[in-house]
Write an enzyme that holds these catalytic residues in place. Structure first.
Site, PDB file in Angstrom:
ATOM      1  N   ARG A 127     -14.786  54.892  36.526  1.00 21.10           N
ATOM      2  CA  ARG A 127     -15.229  53.622  35.946  1.00 21.10           C
ATOM      3  C   ARG A 127     -15.301  53.731  34.424  1.00 21.10           C
ATOM      4  NH1 ARG A 127     -20.727  51.664  38.353  1.00 21.10           N
ATOM      5  NH2 ARG A 127     -19.463  51.284  40.201  1.00 21.10           N
ATOM      6  N   ARG A 144     -26.393  51.421  31.918  1.00 20.48           N
ATOM      7  CA  ARG A 144     -25.007  51.176  32.341  1.00 20.48           C
ATOM      8  C   ARG A 144     -24.306  50.224  31.368  1.00 20.48           C
ATOM      9  NH1 ARG A 144     -24.061  52.226  37.915  1.00 20.48           N
ATOM     10  NH2 ARG A 144     -25.423  53.927  38.536  1.00 20.48           N
ATOM     11  N   LYS A 193     -30.503  53.990  37.751  1.00 23.94           N
ATOM     12  CA  LYS A 193     -29.653  53.229  36.832  1.00 23.94           C
ATOM     13  C   LYS A 193     -30.471  52.166  36.099  1.00 23.94           C
ATOM     14  CE  LYS A 193     -27.312  51.826  40.605  1.00 23.94           C
ATOM     15  NZ  LYS A 193     -26.364  51.143  41.481  1.00 23.94           N
ATOM     16  N   LYS A 251     -29.878  48.458  33.733  1.00 25.14           N
ATOM     17  CA  LYS A 251     -28.834  47.481  33.371  1.00 25.14           C
ATOM     18  C   LYS A 251     -29.356  46.435  32.384  1.00 25.14           C
ATOM     19  CE  LYS A 251     -26.319  48.147  37.663  1.00 25.14           C
ATOM     20  NZ  LYS A 251     -25.746  47.558  38.874  1.00 25.14           N
ATOM     21  N   CYS A 308     -17.225  42.373  46.505  1.00 20.01           N
ATOM     22  CA  CYS A 308     -17.274  43.748  46.015  1.00 20.01           C
ATOM     23  C   CYS A 308     -16.095  44.520  46.611  1.00 20.01           C
ATOM     24  CB  CYS A 308     -18.590  44.410  46.410  1.00 20.01           C
ATOM     25  SG  CYS A 308     -18.671  44.785  48.168  1.00 20.01           S
ATOM     26  N   CYS A 349     -15.386  52.433  49.142  1.00 21.91           N
ATOM     27  CA  CYS A 349     -16.825  52.589  48.952  1.00 21.91           C
ATOM     28  C   CYS A 349     -17.464  53.335  50.119  1.00 21.91           C
ATOM     29  CB  CYS A 349     -17.492  51.227  48.788  1.00 21.91           C
ATOM     30  SG  CYS A 349     -19.270  51.414  48.570  1.00 21.91           S
ATOM     31  N   CYS A 401     -22.202  45.607  52.026  1.00 19.34           N
ATOM     32  CA  CYS A 401     -23.488  46.188  52.437  1.00 19.34           C
ATOM     33  C   CYS A 401     -24.597  45.518  51.630  1.00 19.34           C
ATOM     34  CB  CYS A 401     -23.492  47.713  52.258  1.00 19.34           C
ATOM     35  SG  CYS A 401     -23.912  48.256  50.585  1.00 19.34           S
ATOM     36  N   CYS A 435     -23.589  44.389  45.243  1.00 18.81           N
ATOM     37  CA  CYS A 435     -22.814  44.675  44.032  1.00 18.81           C
ATOM     38  C   CYS A 435     -22.161  43.461  43.373  1.00 18.81           C
ATOM     39  CB  CYS A 435     -21.766  45.742  44.322  1.00 18.81           C
ATOM     40  SG  CYS A 435     -22.494  47.366  44.602  1.00 18.81           S
TER      41      CYS A 435
HETATM   42 FE1  SRM Z   1     -22.644  48.651  42.751  1.00 19.42          FE
HETATM   43  C1  SRM Z   1     -23.359  51.489  44.401  1.00 19.42           C
HETATM   44  C2  SRM Z   1     -19.387  49.211  43.205  1.00 19.42           C
HETATM   45  C3  SRM Z   1     -22.002  46.280  40.487  1.00 19.42           C
HETATM   46  C4  SRM Z   1     -25.855  47.481  43.061  1.00 19.42           C
HETATM   47  N1  SRM Z   1     -21.576  50.148  43.612  1.00 19.42           N
HETATM   48  C5  SRM Z   1     -22.060  51.268  44.201  1.00 19.42           C
HETATM   49  C6  SRM Z   1     -20.941  52.260  44.530  1.00 19.42           C
HETATM   50  C7  SRM Z   1     -20.782  53.174  43.370  1.00 19.42           C
HETATM   51  C8  SRM Z   1     -21.125  53.023  45.867  1.00 19.42           C
HETATM   52  C9  SRM Z   1     -21.722  54.394  45.825  1.00 19.42           C
HETATM   53  O1  SRM Z   1     -22.818  54.573  45.276  1.00 19.42           O
HETATM   54  O2  SRM Z   1     -21.108  55.287  46.390  1.00 19.42           O
HETATM   55  C10 SRM Z   1     -19.788  51.260  44.664  1.00 19.42           C
HETATM   56  C11 SRM Z   1     -18.383  51.821  44.414  1.00 19.42           C
HETATM   57  C12 SRM Z   1     -17.364  51.092  45.257  1.00 19.42           C
HETATM   58  C13 SRM Z   1     -15.956  51.364  44.909  1.00 19.42           C
HETATM   59  O3  SRM Z   1     -15.264  52.001  45.730  1.00 19.42           O
HETATM   60  O4  SRM Z   1     -15.491  50.903  43.876  1.00 19.42           O
HETATM   61  C14 SRM Z   1     -20.262  50.155  43.755  1.00 19.42           C
HETATM   62  N2  SRM Z   1     -21.012  47.981  41.916  1.00 19.42           N
HETATM   63  C15 SRM Z   1     -19.746  48.251  42.306  1.00 19.42           C
HETATM   64  C16 SRM Z   1     -18.743  47.336  41.633  1.00 19.42           C
HETATM   65  C17 SRM Z   1     -17.402  47.990  41.353  1.00 19.42           C
HETATM   66  C18 SRM Z   1     -18.581  46.084  42.517  1.00 19.42           C
HETATM   67  C19 SRM Z   1     -17.376  45.236  42.235  1.00 19.42           C
HETATM   68  O5  SRM Z   1     -16.613  45.077  43.161  1.00 19.42           O
HETATM   69  O6  SRM Z   1     -17.232  44.720  41.125  1.00 19.42           O
HETATM   70  C20 SRM Z   1     -19.557  46.943  40.397  1.00 19.42           C
HETATM   71  C21 SRM Z   1     -19.381  47.894  39.245  1.00 19.42           C
HETATM   72  C22 SRM Z   1     -20.220  47.484  38.081  1.00 19.42           C
HETATM   73  C23 SRM Z   1     -19.950  48.215  36.804  1.00 19.42           C
HETATM   74  O7  SRM Z   1     -18.870  48.056  36.271  1.00 19.42           O
HETATM   75  O8  SRM Z   1     -20.857  48.900  36.326  1.00 19.42           O
HETATM   76  C24 SRM Z   1     -20.977  47.059  40.938  1.00 19.42           C
HETATM   77  N3  SRM Z   1     -23.762  47.214  41.861  1.00 19.42           N
HETATM   78  C25 SRM Z   1     -23.272  46.258  41.029  1.00 19.42           C
HETATM   79  C26 SRM Z   1     -24.231  45.213  40.851  1.00 19.42           C
HETATM   80  C27 SRM Z   1     -24.021  43.919  40.064  1.00 19.42           C
HETATM   81  C28 SRM Z   1     -24.447  44.041  38.636  1.00 19.42           C
HETATM   82  O9  SRM Z   1     -24.800  45.117  38.166  1.00 19.42           O
HETATM   83  O10 SRM Z   1     -24.428  43.021  37.959  1.00 19.42           O
HETATM   84  C29 SRM Z   1     -25.334  45.558  41.611  1.00 19.42           C
HETATM   85  C30 SRM Z   1     -26.595  44.695  41.818  1.00 19.42           C
HETATM   86  C31 SRM Z   1     -27.476  44.675  40.636  1.00 19.42           C
HETATM   87  C32 SRM Z   1     -28.423  45.824  40.667  1.00 19.42           C
HETATM   88  O11 SRM Z   1     -28.063  46.889  40.196  1.00 19.42           O
HETATM   89  O12 SRM Z   1     -29.504  45.660  41.217  1.00 19.42           O
HETATM   90  C33 SRM Z   1     -25.036  46.826  42.232  1.00 19.42           C
HETATM   91  N4  SRM Z   1     -24.366  49.419  43.574  1.00 19.42           N
HETATM   92  C34 SRM Z   1     -25.553  48.745  43.648  1.00 19.42           C
HETATM   93  C35 SRM Z   1     -26.471  49.538  44.417  1.00 19.42           C
HETATM   94  C36 SRM Z   1     -27.943  49.160  44.751  1.00 19.42           C
HETATM   95  C37 SRM Z   1     -28.836  49.605  43.665  1.00 19.42           C
HETATM   96  C38 SRM Z   1     -30.282  49.382  44.005  1.00 19.42           C
HETATM   97  O13 SRM Z   1     -31.061  49.163  43.099  1.00 19.42           O
HETATM   98  O14 SRM Z   1     -30.660  49.457  45.178  1.00 19.42           O
HETATM   99  C39 SRM Z   1     -25.768  50.693  44.817  1.00 19.42           C
HETATM  100  C40 SRM Z   1     -26.307  51.855  45.666  1.00 19.42           C
HETATM  101  C41 SRM Z   1     -27.088  52.838  44.860  1.00 19.42           C
HETATM  102  O15 SRM Z   1     -27.159  52.775  43.638  1.00 19.42           O
HETATM  103  O16 SRM Z   1     -27.674  53.686  45.499  1.00 19.42           O
HETATM  104  C42 SRM Z   1     -24.447  50.580  44.273  1.00 19.42           C
HETATM  105 FE1  SF4 Z   2     -20.092  49.319  48.265  1.00 21.49          FE
HETATM  106 FE2  SF4 Z   2     -22.149  47.944  49.163  1.00 21.49          FE
HETATM  107 FE3  SF4 Z   2     -21.568  47.879  46.573  1.00 21.49          FE
HETATM  108 FE4  SF4 Z   2     -19.995  46.657  48.268  1.00 21.49          FE
HETATM  109  S1  SF4 Z   2     -22.149  46.144  47.887  1.00 21.49           S
HETATM  110  S2  SF4 Z   2     -19.321  48.045  46.634  1.00 21.49           S
HETATM  111  S3  SF4 Z   2     -20.100  47.946  50.052  1.00 21.49           S
HETATM  112  S4  SF4 Z   2     -22.238  49.652  47.692  1.00 21.49           S
END
Ligand code: SRM
Ligand code: SF4
Length: 575
Positions: free
Chosen positions: A70, A139, A211, A213, A432, A438, A477, A481
């Site tokens: 990323r 981030r 993390k 943000k 997502c 993922c 899930c 995201c």
């Molecule tokens: Fe996310 C984890 C993809 C934005 C909340 N996110 C992941 C992971 C890295 C899975 C992992 O931990 O193994 C995913 C990788 C998937 C892949 O194969 O690409 C993933 N998140 C993404 C992306 C690529 C989604 C997309 O399709 O665009 C976004 C990348 C953002 C970036 O460029 O930095 C992405 N993730 C978000 C957002 C939206 C935002 O930030 O505006 C959220 C919700 C906001 C927040 O953070 O509360 C988000 N991602 C999560 C979470 C839950 C965090 C939590 O507080 O519980 C996880 C799981 C974790 O961190 O344990 C996670």
């Molecule tokens: Fe993966 Fe869940 Fe984030 Fe989708 S919402 S990219 S399934 S961690």
């Protein structure tokens, strides 16, 4: 550190500022890293993954490991040359596609361990970085991407860069591991156990509990979804001047349904801060989260839990104590509109920007739509500036009036639809990544949503609702995201092939959704919505959106209507 901490805290502590044994394992001949290094690698901007489509094979042949990389892009701002460099990398060393994320960043998938160093080096050679894109640090800083729209827009973009820079980890591990050439480089500077490591003045040796943000937005254009960040900066603009920011704290989407202590939350108004104090105040907030955030349970470690556990007043007291001064109360400004930035918009310098709709952010070539080739052709011929949006879309900026035809022609030549040729609902939808990369995905998302939108378009067409601004967001899930918990319609992967249907959020992102129905199959998602859309069409108030309508009616009323709709349909069938 408190007595009982999560295992990851220990990994960070003993990592010598994110070094671990990554450098050694890079050269060990295997296709993957050990568990602790996998965690550390996230801070370097890379996740170890395996192809989940190939897991059946994995049972006999072992998992096929590869890496997500990323690149963080503060404010979504980059150049054509930088985008082309990422496109080259996706073709040469990744899966042949590039992904725009919901935080205005870029992702490569499927990079092999043997190529990891080379890819990171090339990303850095074009002045981009993956450091701070993932991990327990600040981030990617999000910001409204509209280019040259007003002096304040430019100021906010600058602030995004400054915040990103200010909160970048200071460890030199990144440079040592990825950027120094072992043949020609200065290997002496690669720290080992005997060498002291440099300091990490803000983060310390264990970085943040989780993390963090930051997003910067406008009340009349909440395109970055300001209420979903740990820290939102909402600009107050008067007479075209930036007066300051309302700070919102404690937003976040992730939740774990089985853990009742977790929940999605919207940021709360916290304080008003003049522009020149923003970085100091943001730092004090991060320091409070660093020192008081939960380090025992990562599920409860985001700042949203700290703010609610302490109470907003106590949290503010703590921040003021760290800051050494009082904060002004938040002003009376709120979000009241948003923009998708798609299609043509004139900049204030007379040039234009064009917002290209990219379904779920995936830049790929298909026989019927050569999107990647079109983007390459536009970058080559017109060398526009590039901005990424929080809706996973892309803006070509600084286009001369005389080049607008060329840009459209290039899109046509490559069978890429213009924004004006797409339905409103498709343009406002997001999914997502989910399967196959993922590791946390329970259901499909990116691969499922286009078909769901096809079906939804048909229903909206039948009901005469094609012009409705509807946000539809799907995740594989409950981590959320693409921010499904404040959209008009959210589909959240819950069990194999089954989704929770969420309703009642809004396009402004100012209201959380409620659960309408759980464990709905992919095929039933639109049939479940269809009666409600018909109800909306008949019963809406003037200018009421679908999300507002659902929120006004409430879950019981909606369910009762759907049930009567169903029985009416069944009765007709019997006739
Ligand atoms: Fe996310 C984890 C993809 C934005 C909340 N996110 C992941 C992971 C890295 C899975 C992992 O931990 O193994 C995913 C990788 C998937 C892949 O194969 O690409 C993933 N998140 C993404 C992306 C690529 C989604 C997309 O399709 O665009 C976004 C990348 C953002 C970036 O460029 O930095 C992405 N993730 C978000 C957002 C939206 C935002 O930030 O505006 C959220 C919700 C906001 C927040 O953070 O509360 C988000 N991602 C999560 C979470 C839950 C965090 C939590 O507080 O519980 C996880 C799981 C974790 O961190 O344990 C996670
Ligand atoms: Fe993966 Fe869940 Fe984030 Fe989708 S919402 S990219 S399934 S961690």
């Amino acid at each position: 550190m408190p007595e009982k901490t999560s295992p990851l805290e220990q990994i960070k502590l003993s990592s010598r500022l994110l070094r671990g044994s990554i450098d050694d394992e890079l050269r060990d001949g295997s296709d993957h890293f050990s568990r602790d290094n996998v965690q550390l690698l996230k801070h370097h901007g890379t996740y170890q993954q395996d192809d989940r489509d190939a897991r059946a094979l994995a049972k006999t042949q072992g998992k096929r490991h590869s890496f997500l990389i990323r690149t963080r892009v503060p404010g979504g701002r980059l150049s054509s040359a930088q985008l082309m460099a990422e496109l080259d990398l996706c073709d040469e060393l990744a899966t042949g596609t590039l992904r725009i994320t919901s935080r205005q960043s870029l992702q490569l998938h499927g990079v092999l361990k043997t190529n990891l160093k080379h890819v990171l080096k090339r990303i850095n050679e074009v002045q981009l970085t993956t450091l701070g894109a993932c991990g327990d640090v600040n981030r990617n800083v999000m910001c409204c991407p509209a280019p040259n729209a007003s002096p304040v827009h430019d100021q906010l973009q600058e602030l995004a860069q400054q915040l990103a820079q200010h909160f970048t980890p200071r460890t030199t591990a990144y440079r040592e591991i990825w950027l120094i050439d072992p043949e020609t480089g200065d290997r002496q500077s690669v720290a080992n156990d005997d060498q002291p490591v440099e300091d990490e003045p803000l983060y310390g040796r264990t970085y943040l509990p989780r993390k963090f943000k930051i997003g910067i937005g406008f009340p009349d254009d909440n395109c970055i979804d300001i209420h979903t960040h740990d820290l939102g900066l909402l600009a107050l603009v008067e007479s075209d001047e930036l007066v300051g920011f309302n700070l919102l704290v404690g937003g976040g989407m992730g939740m774990t349904p089985a853990n009742k202590n977790t929940f999605p939350a919207l940021g709360m108004k916290f304080a008003f801060v003049p522009p020149d104090q923003v970085i100091d105040v943001a730092q004090a907030i991060i320091e409070v989260q660093r020192d008081f955030g939960n380090r025992a349970d990562r599920k409860l470690a985001r700042m949203k839990y700290l703010v609610r556990q302490m109470g907003l007043e106590t949290f503010r007291d703590k921040v003021q104590q760290y800051l050494g001064r009082q904060l002004e109360p938040a002003r009376d400004i709120d979000v009241h509109d948003t923009c998708d930035h798609l299609g043509w918009h004139q900049q204030r310098d007379g040039a234009w920007y064009y917002g290209l709709s990219i379904e779920n952010g995936r830049i790929a070539d298909h026989p019927d739509c050569q999107l990647k080739a079109a983007i390459r052709a536009i970058c080559r011929q017109l060398a526009p500036g590039i901005r990424l949006t929080a809706y996973q879309k892309l803006l070509f900026t600084g286009i001369a009036d005389s080049d607008r035809g060329t840009l459209e022609e290039l899109l046509h030549q490559h069978q890429v639809p213009l924004a004006s040729e797409l339905s409103v609902v498709r343009k406002w939808s997001m999914a997502c990544v989910a399967l196959p990369t993922c590791g946390l995905a329970i259901t499909e998302s990116e691969r499922a949503l286009p078909g769901v939108i096809d079906a939804l378009e048909t229903v909206l067409q039948q009901l005469g609702l094609t012009q409705e601004r509807l946000t539809v967001r799907m995740t594989g899930c409950p981590n959320g995201c693409v921010r499904p918990y404040n959209a008009d319609i959210g589909f959240v992967g819950r069990a194999k092939g089954r989704y929770t249907v969420l309703l009642g959020g809004n396009i402004l992102g100012t209201r959380l959704t409620f659960i309408y129905q759980d464990r709905v199959s992919e095929a039933d998602l639109v049939p479940v919505l269809a009666p409600l859309l018909a109800y909306f069409q008949q019963g809406r108030e003037a200018n009421e959106s679908f999300g507002d309508f659902c929120s006004r009616k409430g879950v019981d009323d909606l369910r009762a209507w759907a049930e009567s709709f169903q029985s009416e349909g069944n009765a007709k069938d019997d006739d």
